[in-house]
Scaffold this motif. Structure first.
Motif, short mmCIF file in Angstrom:
data_model
loop_
_atom_site.label_atom_id
_atom_site.label_comp_id
_atom_site.label_asym_id
_atom_site.label_seq_id
_atom_site.Cartn_x
_atom_site.Cartn_y
_atom_site.Cartn_z
N PHE A 86 0.43 -1.00 0.02
CA PHE A 86 0.06 -0.35 -0.28
C PHE A 86 0.79 1.16 -0.53
O PHE A 86 0.15 2.35 -0.05
CB PHE A 86 -0.53 -0.15 1.46
N LEU A 87 2.52 1.50 0.22
CA LEU A 87 3.17 1.92 -0.03
C LEU A 87 3.47 2.60 -1.35
O LEU A 87 4.33 4.10 -1.28
CB LEU A 87 4.45 1.86 1.54
N VAL A 88 2.91 1.73 -1.90
CA VAL A 88 3.31 2.17 -3.15
C VAL A 88 1.76 2.88 -3.98
O VAL A 88 0.73 1.77 -4.37
CB VAL A 88 4.29 0.86 -4.64
N PRO A 89 1.41 3.92 -4.82
CA PRO A 89 0.43 4.69 -5.30
C PRO A 89 -0.24 3.36 -6.74
O PRO A 89 0.62 3.30 -6.85
CB PRO A 89 0.77 6.02 -5.73
N ILE A 90 -1.17 3.44 -6.41
CA ILE A 90 -1.38 2.04 -8.10
C ILE A 90 -0.90 2.85 -9.55
O ILE A 90 -1.09 2.47 -10.29
CB ILE A 90 -3.54 1.67 -7.81
#
Length: 305
Positions: free
Chosen positions: A9-13
């Motif tokens: 979840f730390l990496v934006p989609i």
């Protein structure tokens, strides 16, 4: 440095899709690749109470697995199921957080919007010296305080000079609630008419099988008034979010929200037509050996309990 492979979840989609060449998440999962398969298996393990649930770090592409899982939750949009999946996922993230250094915990807190810093205080309790290493401003702690978690209640903390002092265990517990909020914010309802074939089978995870008559109506772009009415009632009966229903029928009816409200305002629960009535209306397409389409849907409801 905190490893984003363990916390996807730390990496934006947006970055995930950019790294894949700028295509959409629907394009990625439309071929039912490894990431989607892993996400389906992950949800099934949670629903069926099977262990262990793999760490995201064990997947070849953890970010795609994570966002495929969120897409599935967006399609189902069952609040009870979402709560259960997100709770299990957050527990797994907590297990990872407990192994992290204090610096990495501070980095995670900063990402999640928790204003915490390292500031130590010590005290004695039953002849044992205890050390609290983290502080939050009093007002921020009140704002971020999770409800109904006894260990995090303000009366159980040390407050000094406008700061609340906590240890690593309590900080991780606080971060868990923020992770749950973060994941929940990423789940958005998706119109059932837009579901790719590669994930249509996951509708069964919500409780049971989607009735063939409803399946046909869902696939249609142009629906007659009776088909719209039947689809709306069915979606209300199985607990689909209002915004999803509205999105599904917006091209078939002028005022979808008003139409939906006409059913929701009824004091009695409005049940979809019986199979006999569906046959009379020409909406039945198969002999499912049930008296009402809802029997197919709720036939395996115990799987989500």
């Amino acid at each position: 440095m905190i490893n984003p492979s363990k916390y996807p979840f730390l990496v934006p989609i947006e970055k995930v899709l950019k790294d894949q060449g700028g295509i959409s998440i629907f394009d990625i999962i439309s071929v039912d690749g490894d990431s989607l398969k892993s996400a389906k298996e992950r949800i099934s393990l949670i629903i069926e109470n099977k262990r262990p649930i793999p760490s995201y770090n064990s997947y070849r592409n953890p970010n795609l697995v994570f966002y495929s899982l969120l897409l599935i939750l967006s399609v189902l949009y069952d609040r009870r199921l979402m709560k259960r999946i997100i709770q299990e996922e957050s527990e797994m993230f907590v297990a990872e957080l407990k192994k992290e250094s204090e610096d990495d915990l501070l980095s995670m807190a900063s990402y999640l919007g928790v204003k915490v810093e390292r500031r130590e205080i010590s005290y004695w309790e039953k002849n044992r010296k205890k050390i609290l290493s983290f502080t939050l401003p009093f007002l921020n702690y009140i704002r971020d305080l999770p409800k109904n978690i006894e260990d995090l209640r303000l009366c159980n903390q040390i407050v000094k000079d406008g700061y609340v002092y906590i240890d690593k265990v309590r900080l991780v517990e606080l971060l868990k609630t923020k992770i749950q909020e973060k994941i929940l914010s990423l789940v958005k309802p998706i119109s059932l008419s837009k579901i790719p074939d590669s994930i249509r089978d996951i509708l069964s995870l919500k409780g049971g099988k989607t009735p063939p008559c409803i399946e046909v109506i869902m696939r249609k772009k142009e629906r007659n008034p009776e088909e719209v009415r039947t689809l709306v009632v069915y979606m209300i009966d199985i607990g689909i979010d209002r915004s999803t229903i509205s999105s599904t029928i917006k091209d078939n009816i002028e005022n979808p929200d008003e139409f939906i409200n006409s059913f929701l305002k009824r004091k009695e629960k409005f049940i979809i037509y019986s199979c006999k009535k569906m046959k009379e209306l020409g909406l039945c397409i198969d002999d499912c050996n049930v008296k009402n389409p809802l029997q197919l849907y709720f036939g395996r409801a115990e799987r989500t309990s």
